[in-house]
Design a protein around this motif. Structure first.
Motif, short mmCIF file in Angstrom:
data_model
loop_
_atom_site.label_atom_id
_atom_site.label_comp_id
_atom_site.label_asym_id
_atom_site.label_seq_id
_atom_site.Cartn_x
_atom_site.Cartn_y
_atom_site.Cartn_z
N LEU A 292 50.91 41.93 46.98
CA LEU A 292 50.43 40.57 47.18
C LEU A 292 48.95 40.51 47.50
CD1 LEU A 292 53.43 39.35 49.34
CD2 LEU A 292 53.07 38.99 46.91
N ASP A 293 48.35 41.64 47.87
CA ASP A 293 46.95 41.62 48.25
C ASP A 293 46.02 41.33 47.09
OD1 ASP A 293 47.08 41.85 50.95
OD2 ASP A 293 46.97 44.03 50.99
N SER A 294 46.51 41.51 45.86
CA SER A 294 45.67 41.24 44.69
C SER A 294 45.76 39.78 44.24
CB SER A 294 46.06 42.15 43.53
OG SER A 294 47.41 41.91 43.16
N MET A 295 46.61 38.99 44.87
CA MET A 295 46.79 37.60 44.45
C MET A 295 45.60 36.75 44.86
SD MET A 295 50.83 36.83 45.21
CE MET A 295 50.63 35.16 44.59
N HIS A 296 45.29 35.77 44.02
CA HIS A 296 44.22 34.81 44.33
C HIS A 296 44.66 33.83 45.40
CE1 HIS A 296 40.67 32.34 43.57
NE2 HIS A 296 41.46 31.29 43.57
N ASP A 297 45.96 33.55 45.46
CA ASP A 297 46.50 32.60 46.43
C ASP A 297 46.82 33.30 47.75
OD1 ASP A 297 46.35 30.59 44.56
OD2 ASP A 297 48.40 30.88 43.87
N ALA A 298 46.68 32.55 48.84
CA ALA A 298 47.04 33.08 50.15
C ALA A 298 48.56 33.14 50.27
CB ALA A 298 46.47 32.18 51.24
N VAL A 299 49.07 34.26 50.79
CA VAL A 299 50.50 34.44 50.99
C VAL A 299 50.73 34.86 52.43
CG1 VAL A 299 52.58 35.67 50.28
CG2 VAL A 299 50.83 35.12 48.58
N VAL A 300 51.66 34.15 53.08
CA VAL A 300 51.99 34.42 54.47
C VAL A 300 53.51 34.56 54.58
CG1 VAL A 300 51.84 33.60 56.86
CG2 VAL A 300 50.00 33.07 55.24
N PHE A 301 53.98 35.58 55.29
CA PHE A 301 55.40 35.77 55.55
C PHE A 301 55.66 35.57 57.03
CE2 PHE A 301 55.90 38.94 51.79
CZ PHE A 301 55.96 37.86 50.90
N ILE A 302 56.65 34.73 57.33
CA ILE A 302 57.05 34.45 58.71
C ILE A 302 58.53 34.76 58.83
CG2 ILE A 302 57.22 32.68 60.50
CD1 ILE A 302 55.01 31.72 57.77
N ASP A 303 58.92 35.56 59.86
CA ASP A 303 60.33 35.91 59.99
C ASP A 303 61.09 34.83 60.76
OD1 ASP A 303 59.88 36.27 62.71
OD2 ASP A 303 59.89 38.45 62.62
N SER A 304 62.38 35.07 60.99
CA SER A 304 63.24 34.05 61.60
C SER A 304 62.87 33.76 63.05
CB SER A 304 64.71 34.49 61.52
OG SER A 304 64.88 35.75 62.15
N ASP A 305 62.11 34.66 63.67
CA ASP A 305 61.64 34.44 65.04
C ASP A 305 60.25 33.81 65.08
OD1 ASP A 305 63.94 35.52 66.24
OD2 ASP A 305 63.18 37.55 65.94
N ARG A 306 59.79 33.32 63.91
CA ARG A 306 58.48 32.68 63.78
C ARG A 306 57.33 33.68 63.87
NH1 ARG A 306 58.26 27.54 67.73
NH2 ARG A 306 56.09 27.83 67.14
N ARG A 307 57.62 34.97 63.77
CA ARG A 307 56.58 35.99 63.85
C ARG A 307 55.94 36.19 62.49
NH1 ARG A 307 56.20 41.63 62.99
NH2 ARG A 307 58.32 41.58 62.18
N ILE A 308 54.62 36.15 62.44
CA ILE A 308 53.88 36.41 61.19
C ILE A 308 53.82 37.92 60.99
CG2 ILE A 308 51.68 36.15 59.99
CD1 ILE A 308 51.13 33.74 61.85
N PHE A 309 54.32 38.41 59.84
CA PHE A 309 54.25 39.84 59.61
C PHE A 309 53.56 40.19 58.29
CE2 PHE A 309 58.30 38.55 57.87
CZ PHE A 309 58.43 39.26 56.69
N LEU A 310 53.06 39.22 57.56
CA LEU A 310 52.20 39.52 56.41
C LEU A 310 51.19 38.40 56.25
CD1 LEU A 310 52.83 41.21 53.11
CD2 LEU A 310 51.79 38.95 53.01
N TRP A 311 49.96 38.78 56.04
CA TRP A 311 48.83 37.85 55.89
C TRP A 311 47.91 38.50 54.88
CZ3 TRP A 311 48.23 33.18 58.52
CH2 TRP A 311 46.97 32.59 58.52
N ASN A 312 48.02 38.13 53.61
CA ASN A 312 47.33 38.89 52.57
C ASN A 312 45.82 38.63 52.58
OD1 ASN A 312 47.15 36.39 51.31
ND2 ASN A 312 47.77 37.16 49.30
#
Length: 737
Positions: A292-312
């Motif tokens: 996902l780091d090569s994507m032009h768009d911002a991608v964010v993953f949030i788990d079920s506990d509201r924790r952010i674990f990916l921020w490309n």
């Protein structure tokens, strides 16, 4: 020599295949998550190996108590990573001074577990982005008592417990809750508090960005005699100045090969040695963030506990918030200043991300966010639930597409200029484009006070590759290396081939710590990826990193990075070295009248005269001055006791249309004086270095030129940055009445 930042591993020749990913639309996200190519499997394997290596280090160092560290890592991974770095650096320090093995063992264990009490701190506080309230700060401070209570239950080592107990104590005894001060504080506590503070200052946090090593060291000197032991601060500064590249490797080898279970478990009351789990958290296998780091768009993953674990990387570009600042924190719409279609700020109650997490329904909305420099940006936000086969919502993916009207036009213009500005072999920018981009980065960065960095890298032993495998294989290796650099490049950054096997990356709005971390990640991936054209062997590269700082020109910034690269090669190659203090804060105002009368010297022969002050000792100041001399191509005219005379020809001066083209040569006179300033609440006097700076044109007729004073001010600003100094304001006179 500046205090450089090092990292390295063993060098080898080798290979790696790279596939460049093109930006994907949000609709292609599901396909992207289902397909993992070979290079990503290799990256995952390397990540698992690194994770397993850390677990082995912890297990052999803590023995039966390794479960405590594992619990801390599950609670808050950044804190656990901080503890491991602090322990390794404390051990490295211990190897360079005369302490017993028993003392070093106790310091290492205390460092690994000094923050274990944060297990009892609520997640909402550990993950909070904003300023803590008084009650929240009190809970954070109470973690020391929590940790001491935990360790007291499983260890009867009085020394270990005392190191942890007094690590937060101040040297002058000013901090409440501690009944010791000065040399009565345990040596381990005094040493650990310095390494702890230094690592914290040089690491990105969700609530603030990292400082450069130079500025962090300056902060330590500021606290010498109050918060820290001044003699140990001097030792630590000397350790950083002469730091050997192999320190962490030496420490790792000692832990893995010289520690025995009997000695390790002697600090603990009872238990069985258990190896830490060697598998990465399973949630990471669900989302292949490397792709996902090569994507032009911002991608964010949030788990079920509201924790952010990916921020490309695109998320970093759009928002200005780095991965290390945001990841492992709790998601709130305030992180990116999320607003609805009417421009109203969204709260947690009406946040579409949290709504999706609750009801499992996706949405596509035109929203706005707070982009870099607090500018508002329109985005298309695509929020989708991540649902497992069991029907449970495991988290949410947030994709942000820049919907600004100028984006499409900018992309078309970039395509037109692309062919004329590309290196024909590697496809990255050529030297001409880099020169233009660097000049623009320096000009805009200094005007706006924006931190930007430069990474210069060179493939190690490239001639050997050509001689052994042929020039075609050498060309293929260059193409692969350029592709790797491009993959780590965010939109807005620039990768250029500077010449031969030397490449440069310009990182916009990126401070020293983030650029150094990126270079280290590049170094590790390159050194661990085999290349088919080299019979499956790996290549390595050396990296020099620096950040734009006040008074820089394109030439001085490039020379400083090149100096860091040369140090990396001198230290054995396959190494990252960082030099420079970086931006101090707000840009210097470009005034033309008013306070210039105060800024000018009273001497008719001098154009500018100023007294500076710095917390670092005079010996360190002189070493930093060597960097200024090298990067400005200055000539040392004379050295007499504490006085140095320099000559700068001025060939590196930036000329604008309103200035004539002839550069102005300058003479710079510097006088150094080490002084002690009484300071209430400090144990012993406050030692400071005073520097009297006098700048004048060598040719008297140049004094009347319009750009002479401007250039003199630039040189003075540059000196401040290199010496990490500020203007000296003498204390007000005492009224005897």
């Amino acid at each position: 020599m500046d205090n450089p930042s090092y990292s390295s591993s063993t060098s080898s020749l080798g290979e790696f295949p790279v596939e460049q990913s093109t930006p994907q639309k949000p609709s292609a996200l599901s396909n992207l998550l289902e397909n993992v190519d070979e290079s990503q499997q290799m990256a995952t394997a390397r990540s698992r190996a690194e994770y397993a290596h850390q677990n082995k280090l912890v297990a052999v160092r803590l023995g039966v108590a390794s479960a405590l560290f594992s619990a801390l890592r599950l609670k808050h991974p950044p804190t656990a990573a901080h503890c491991l770095r602090v322990a390794l650096n404390c051990s490295a320090w211990g190897l360079s001074v005369e302490i017993t093995d028993e003392e070093r063992d106790e310091i290492e264990v205390a460092a690994l577990l000094h923050d274990v009490g944060k297990i009892g701190v609520p997640d909402r506080i550990l993950q909070k982005c904003g300023k803590l309230t008084e009650d929240e700060y009190s809970l954070i401070e109470h973690h020391r008592q929590n940790g001491l209570a935990i360790l007291s239950c499983c260890s009867d080592s009085k020394t270990l417990l005392e190191i942890v107990r007094y690590t937060g104590g101040w040297f002058n005894g000013a901090r409440e809750g501690f009944d010791r001060a000065g040399m009565d504080l345990p040596l381990g506590s005094r040493l650990l508090s310095i390494v702890d503070a230094f690592d914290s200052m040089t690491t990105d946090h969700v609530y603030r960005k990292a400082l450069s090593r130079d500025r962090a060291m300056n902060e330590l000197f500021e606290g010498a005699g109050t918060q820290f032991d001044p003699e140990l601060i001097q030792q630590f500064a000397a350790l950083l100045s002469s730091e050997s590249v192999g320190f962490n490797e030496r420490v790792s080898r000692r832990w893995l090969h010289e520690l025995y279970p009997e000695a390790t478990n002697a600090l603990w009351c009872s238990g069985n040695v258990t190896a830490a789990a060697t598998q990465l958290p399973s949630i990471n296998s669900l989302f292949h963030h490397k792709l996902l780091d090569s994507m032009h768009d911002a991608v964010v993953f949030i788990d079920s506990d509201r924790r952010i674990f990916l921020w490309n990387r695109a998320a970093e570009r759009l928002t200005g918030a780095t991965n290390s600042q945001v990841c492992d924190g709790a998601w709130t719409p305030e992180i990116i200043g999320l607003r609805d279609e009417m421009g109203r700020y969204l709260t947690e109650e009406n946040c579409p991300v949290l709504t999706c997490l609750g009801n499992g329904q996706q949405s596509l909305r035109r929203l706005s966010i707070r982009a870099r420099e607090n500018k508002e940006m329109s985005v298309d936000a695509h929020i989708s639930p991540v649902v497992g086969r069991d029907g449970i919502v495991h988290g949410v993916t947030l994709v942000l597409h820049d919907a600004s009207p100028e984006v499409d036009l900018q992309e078309r213009v970039e395509k037109l200029a692309d062919k004329a500005t590309r290196d024909p072999l590697t496809g990255v920018a050529n030297r001409a484009q880099f020169d233009d981009a660097l000049a623009e980065l320096v000009e805009t960065g200094l005007q706006r006070g924006v931190a930007s960095s430069l990474i210069i890298c060179d493939i190690d032993f490239f001639k050997k590759i050509n001689d052994t495998y042929g020039h075609q294989a050498g060309d293929d290796a260059l193409v692969s290396f350029a592709a790797l650099l491009t993959r780590f490049c965010r939109p807005g950054d620039l990768v250029a081939r500077y010449g031969g096997e030397e490449f440069i990356m310009l990182c916009m709005e990126c401070e020293n710590a983030s650029a150094t971390s990126k270079a280290e990640e590049l170094r590790r991936e390159l050194a661990g990826t085999p290349l088919p054209m080299l019979a499956g062997k790996c290549i390595t590269a050396s990296f020099g990193v620096t950040e734009l700082q006040e008074g820089d020109t394109p030439e001085t910034m490039l020379r400083r990075a090149d100096r860091a690269l040369m140090q990396a090669k001198d230290l054995g190659r396959n190494t990252v070295v960082q030099l420079g203090a970086g931006m101090a804060g707000e840009p210097t105002p470009q005034q033309t009248t008013g306070w210039f009368n105060w800024f000018k010297s009273s001497s008719p022969d001098q154009l500018l005269e100023r007294k500076l002050i710095t917390a670092v000792p005079i010996g360190v100041v002189v070493e930093k001055l060597r960097g200024f001399v090298a990067d400005h191509h200055a000539q040392i005219v004379s050295i007499e006791e504490d006085n140095i005379s320099l000559k700068i020809e001025g060939h590196g001066q930036q000329q604008s249309r309103r200035n004539d083209d002839r550069p102005v040569p300058f003479s710079i006179e510097l006088s150094f004086e080490e002084t002690e300033i009484p300071s209430p609440g400090r144990i012993g006097p406050m030692s400071r270095t005073l520097i009297l700076v006098s700048i004048r044109p060598i040719r008297h007729r140049d004094r009347r030129r319009s750009n002479a004073l401007e250039r003199a001010r630039q040189l003075l600003s540059s000196l401040r940055s290199y010496l990490v100094a500020q203007d000296y304001l003498p204390p007000p006179p005492v009224d005897n009445k």
